[in-house]
Design a protein around this motif. Sequence first.
Motif, PDB file in Angstrom:
ATOM      1  N   ALA A  67       6.461   8.683   1.135  1.00 60.77           N
ATOM      2  CA  ALA A  67       5.741   7.404   1.209  1.00 60.77           C
ATOM      3  C   ALA A  67       6.712   6.257   0.953  1.00 60.77           C
ATOM      4  O   ALA A  67       6.673   5.221   1.627  1.00 60.77           O
ATOM      5  CB  ALA A  67       4.603   7.380   0.193  1.00 60.77           C
ATOM      6  N   ASN A  98       0.825  -1.212   0.000  1.00 61.69           N
ATOM      7  CA  ASN A  98       0.000   0.000   0.000  1.00 61.69           C
ATOM      8  C   ASN A  98       0.859   1.261   0.000  1.00 61.69           C
ATOM      9  O   ASN A  98       0.535   2.243  -0.664  1.00 61.69           O
ATOM     10  CB  ASN A  98      -0.928   0.004   1.210  1.00 61.69           C
ATOM     11  N   ARG A  99       1.956   1.240   0.759  1.00 63.14           N
ATOM     12  CA  ARG A  99       2.829   2.420   0.800  1.00 63.14           C
ATOM     13  C   ARG A  99       3.537   2.634  -0.534  1.00 63.14           C
ATOM     14  O   ARG A  99       3.725   3.765  -0.973  1.00 63.14           O
ATOM     15  CB  ARG A  99       3.851   2.266   1.928  1.00 63.14           C
ATOM     16  N   LEU A 116       0.979   4.073  -2.821  1.00 59.14           N
ATOM     17  CA  LEU A 116       0.699   5.454  -2.446  1.00 59.14           C
ATOM     18  C   LEU A 116       1.733   6.386  -3.077  1.00 59.14           C
ATOM     19  O   LEU A 116       1.396   7.476  -3.553  1.00 59.14           O
ATOM     20  CB  LEU A 116       0.719   5.605  -0.921  1.00 59.14           C
TER      21      LEU A 116
END
Length: 374
Positions: A132, A112-113, A116
């Motif tokens: 991020a 997810n990071r 992002l």
Amino acid sequence: MKSQGAFKISFITLDRLAQEDKSLKRKKTLLSDAQKLSDDELSAKLRSLGIMASKHWLRELSEQHRSAQELSQFLCAEYGTRDFDMDWVWFCVTILWERWFPDVPNLEMIDNRMQLGYERLEQKDVIGACEAWLSYWKDALKLMEKWKIKTVSQFDEQFLQTQSLFNWCQDFEMELNNAALDEWKYHAVRLLFCQQIIPLVDPEEKLIKENMRRAMAESYFDMGKETKADRLYEEWLAADPRWGWGWIGWSDLYWLFSRGERDYRRAEEILTKAMGTSELRDKADVLERLSDLYEESGQKEKKRKVDAQLNSLRSQHVKSSSVFQDTTTTDGHPQYFHIKNNISPFVGERGKKVGRNDPCPCGSGKKFKKCCGR
């Protein structure tokens, strides 16, 4: 949620693809739907599936698994959960793990990071993307240490992210350089990242290691440590004097990427020394860079001589290529030439091809491949 065919795809990647597909999004329950539920509701959902998972017990299990996917598969096998309920087990475990144990990174969290960061790049927020990705990298290092992972390829085998670490590490290095155009501190961040990633790159991935070395030297130079940058190139080129792009990168520090007064004499000295190296790799690129230097510095006669060398070299290459086009190896397979990927078909104002590692002709200060050459 199952991976399809022979390809290995993580649940988080499949969910992300489904999220982007409007027709699937309307028909299928996705992770984003489950994220609307409270902790109590998610726990109750697990109980309804026969899984009595306390917070303490899930904490212990999270320490033993690389991902929520891996843990959910373990739970389904342990409790005999039906296949069509597996999605909900994964949803619950994924969300509760991130909410309850954010200090225990897993595949889903780091993926997810990473994504992002790419989303912020799409929004032209380079610094936001780097922040991020810096968070992602810190947790990726933790995971490598925890699971005794020694190389980038091993990490990609064990953590099936939407984007591989192998590809991402090159994007991160370049965006750190772009971020440093606005905030000086990212020079140091870029330097540290290169120092960390180089030992993790597989030996056969020579190009990545060479590019990271060039980035290290650029960072030192931009931080005012010119002597350190020079010493690094001296060391690297003593070990591999045939590294054409090493000589180019060294000379670029003094003129092409210089943020102060350009030192054409020093840059010329480096490139002419490269031309004296036997069996120099990427010799045409070195000559092309030397030609550009002479043009920019107004040394027309020297440029004419270098261009003649360059044309002769290209002519020899065309002849040798035509000879080998019809030849075959002893086992009957045709021989092919490698197509170099560091030159873009983009033509600049002076009618010359722009290398992907060159400054962008638009004047942004970014490398071409991370600006107009995207």
